[in-house]
Design a protein around this motif. Sequence first.
Motif, PDB file in Angstrom:
ATOM      1  N   GLY A  81       0.822  -1.197   0.000  1.00 54.38           N
ATOM      2  CA  GLY A  81       0.000   0.000   0.000  1.00 54.38           C
ATOM      3  C   GLY A  81       0.857   1.248   0.000  1.00 54.38           C
ATOM      4  O   GLY A  81       1.683   1.456  -0.886  1.00 54.38           O
ATOM      5  N   MET A  82       0.696   2.072   1.023  1.00 57.92           N
ATOM      6  CA  MET A  82       1.380   3.367   1.100  1.00 57.92           C
ATOM      7  C   MET A  82       2.900   3.193   1.156  1.00 57.92           C
ATOM      8  O   MET A  82       3.434   2.598   2.083  1.00 57.92           O
ATOM      9  CB  MET A  82       0.899   4.120   2.342  1.00 57.92           C
ATOM     10  N   LEU A  83       3.596   3.753   0.163  1.00 60.52           N
ATOM     11  CA  LEU A  83       5.060   3.689   0.121  1.00 60.52           C
ATOM     12  C   LEU A  83       5.707   5.056   0.363  1.00 60.52           C
ATOM     13  O   LEU A  83       6.866   5.126   0.741  1.00 60.52           O
ATOM     14  CB  LEU A  83       5.534   3.108  -1.212  1.00 60.52           C
ATOM     15  N   PHE A  84       4.997   6.108   0.102  1.00 62.12           N
ATOM     16  CA  PHE A  84       5.292   7.493   0.489  1.00 62.12           C
ATOM     17  C   PHE A  84       6.442   8.166  -0.241  1.00 62.12           C
ATOM     18  O   PHE A  84       6.290   9.275  -0.737  1.00 62.12           O
ATOM     19  CB  PHE A  84       5.518   7.603   2.000  1.00 62.12           C
ATOM     20  N   SER A  85       7.618   7.547  -0.335  1.00 67.45           N
ATOM     21  CA  SER A  85       8.784   8.271  -0.849  1.00 67.45           C
ATOM     22  C   SER A  85       9.615   7.412  -1.792  1.00 67.45           C
ATOM     23  O   SER A  85       9.544   6.176  -1.755  1.00 67.45           O
ATOM     24  CB  SER A  85       9.678   8.729   0.313  1.00 67.45           C
ATOM     25  N   PRO A  86      10.448   8.058  -2.636  1.00 70.74           N
ATOM     26  CA  PRO A  86      11.343   7.288  -3.514  1.00 70.74           C
ATOM     27  C   PRO A  86      12.283   6.374  -2.735  1.00 70.74           C
ATOM     28  O   PRO A  86      12.571   5.255  -3.184  1.00 70.74           O
ATOM     29  CB  PRO A  86      12.124   8.380  -4.256  1.00 70.74           C
ATOM     30  N   ALA A  87      12.780   6.811  -1.578  1.00 73.44           N
ATOM     31  CA  ALA A  87      13.718   6.000  -0.804  1.00 73.44           C
ATOM     32  C   ALA A  87      13.060   4.714  -0.326  1.00 73.44           C
ATOM     33  O   ALA A  87      13.667   3.631  -0.365  1.00 73.44           O
ATOM     34  CB  ALA A  87      14.243   6.800   0.389  1.00 73.44           C
ATOM     35  N   ILE A  88      11.808   4.807   0.124  1.00 75.88           N
ATOM     36  CA  ILE A  88      11.103   3.607   0.588  1.00 75.88           C
ATOM     37  C   ILE A  88      10.789   2.692  -0.587  1.00 75.88           C
ATOM     38  O   ILE A  88      10.932   1.467  -0.487  1.00 75.88           O
ATOM     39  CB  ILE A  88       9.822   4.000   1.353  1.00 75.88           C
ATOM     40  N   ILE A  89      10.387   3.266  -1.699  1.00 74.65           N
ATOM     41  CA  ILE A  89      10.114   2.446  -2.887  1.00 74.65           C
ATOM     42  C   ILE A  89      11.361   1.685  -3.305  1.00 74.65           C
ATOM     43  O   ILE A  89      11.307   0.487  -3.612  1.00 74.65           O
ATOM     44  CB  ILE A  89       9.595   3.331  -4.041  1.00 74.65           C
ATOM     45  N   ASP A 120       5.050  13.558  -4.667  1.00 72.68           N
ATOM     46  CA  ASP A 120       5.027  13.698  -6.127  1.00 72.68           C
ATOM     47  C   ASP A 120       6.273  13.072  -6.757  1.00 72.68           C
ATOM     48  O   ASP A 120       6.194  12.447  -7.822  1.00 72.68           O
ATOM     49  CB  ASP A 120       4.942  15.181  -6.514  1.00 72.68           C
ATOM     50  N   ALA A 121       7.405  13.221  -6.091  1.00 78.02           N
ATOM     51  CA  ALA A 121       8.661  12.700  -6.627  1.00 78.02           C
ATOM     52  C   ALA A 121       8.697  11.184  -6.658  1.00 78.02           C
ATOM     53  O   ALA A 121       9.564  10.589  -7.309  1.00 78.02           O
ATOM     54  CB  ALA A 121       9.834  13.218  -5.800  1.00 78.02           C
ATOM     55  N   ALA A 122       7.755  10.539  -5.953  1.00 76.91           N
ATOM     56  CA  ALA A 122       7.764   9.075  -5.856  1.00 76.91           C
ATOM     57  C   ALA A 122       6.981   8.398  -6.980  1.00 76.91           C
ATOM     58  O   ALA A 122       7.068   7.178  -7.141  1.00 76.91           O
ATOM     59  CB  ALA A 122       7.194   8.637  -4.511  1.00 76.91           C
ATOM     60  N   ILE A 123       6.228   9.161  -7.751  1.00 76.08           N
ATOM     61  CA  ILE A 123       5.374   8.532  -8.767  1.00 76.08           C
ATOM     62  C   ILE A 123       6.208   7.838  -9.840  1.00 76.08           C
ATOM     63  O   ILE A 123       5.927   6.704 -10.230  1.00 76.08           O
ATOM     64  CB  ILE A 123       4.429   9.576  -9.387  1.00 76.08           C
TER      65      ILE A 123
END
Length: 269
Positions: A81-89, A120-123
């Motif tokens: 589900g919620m991943l929030f940021s590029p680092a977590i992804i 937004d940067a994580a999309i």
Amino acid sequence: MRATPPIALTIAGSDSGGGAGIQADLKAFSALGTYGASVITAVTAQNTTAVTAVHEIPADVVAAQIKAVLSDLDVRAIKIGMLFSPAIIDAVARELESFDGHIVLDPVMIAKSGDALLQDAAITAMIDQMLPRATLLTPNLPEAARLLGATEGEEIEAQAHALLAKGPQAVLMKGGHGTGETCTDLLVTPDLPPLRLDAPRIDTRNTHGTGCTYSASIAAFLALGHTMPDAVTAAHAYLHEAIKRSDELQIGAGHGPVHHFHSLWDAHA
């Protein structure tokens, strides 16, 4: 005799109000007869009316949680589900490189209250790193449009095929954000005819956590050994009844949760 139940893992954010995120996922896993494990990506201060704070879990801690679970538990399906940021992804994608079970990806972007749950940067990172790993992608109509850079309202089967081209093995387009008396979901895969799932639209405010619950219940049915069409069909029926029975609960002043345990206990009892 000791039981070894099917195990499902949720990788998502925590909802302090208990209606969505990790809490909703674990409720759905339990209601459907699977053992739920969890990896928390963010802690939200949240209730039925608003998200008032978000604390991102450090990416190395997210990775450590995944390592801990997968090194010991026989996980058959993962809901993300919620991943929030590029680092977590990036951390999640790396830790799941060798996982060979089902991955149900719910591209969570906006809370029911309208608050942002994905930077937004994580999309772009979501599209490049997570979509190719997904057994099933489960966007609602606004999420599908945002992933495609398209206009919401375009023909949903065409959008599903455009999303398939980005790497997931199947796409479930969820029609809950649509209009009209009937809510239509569409499961699209490369080699089977589209599966259309219709249900009467239910007039209720208690829809908090519907997307989380839907994707988690699909993961639960996949962990139980169902085929993808059967898992989606069974999860669709489970969620519809959970929404239908949600008005039996009075939780908070805003968008209340669905009734995850509708088949197990009566809220009026």
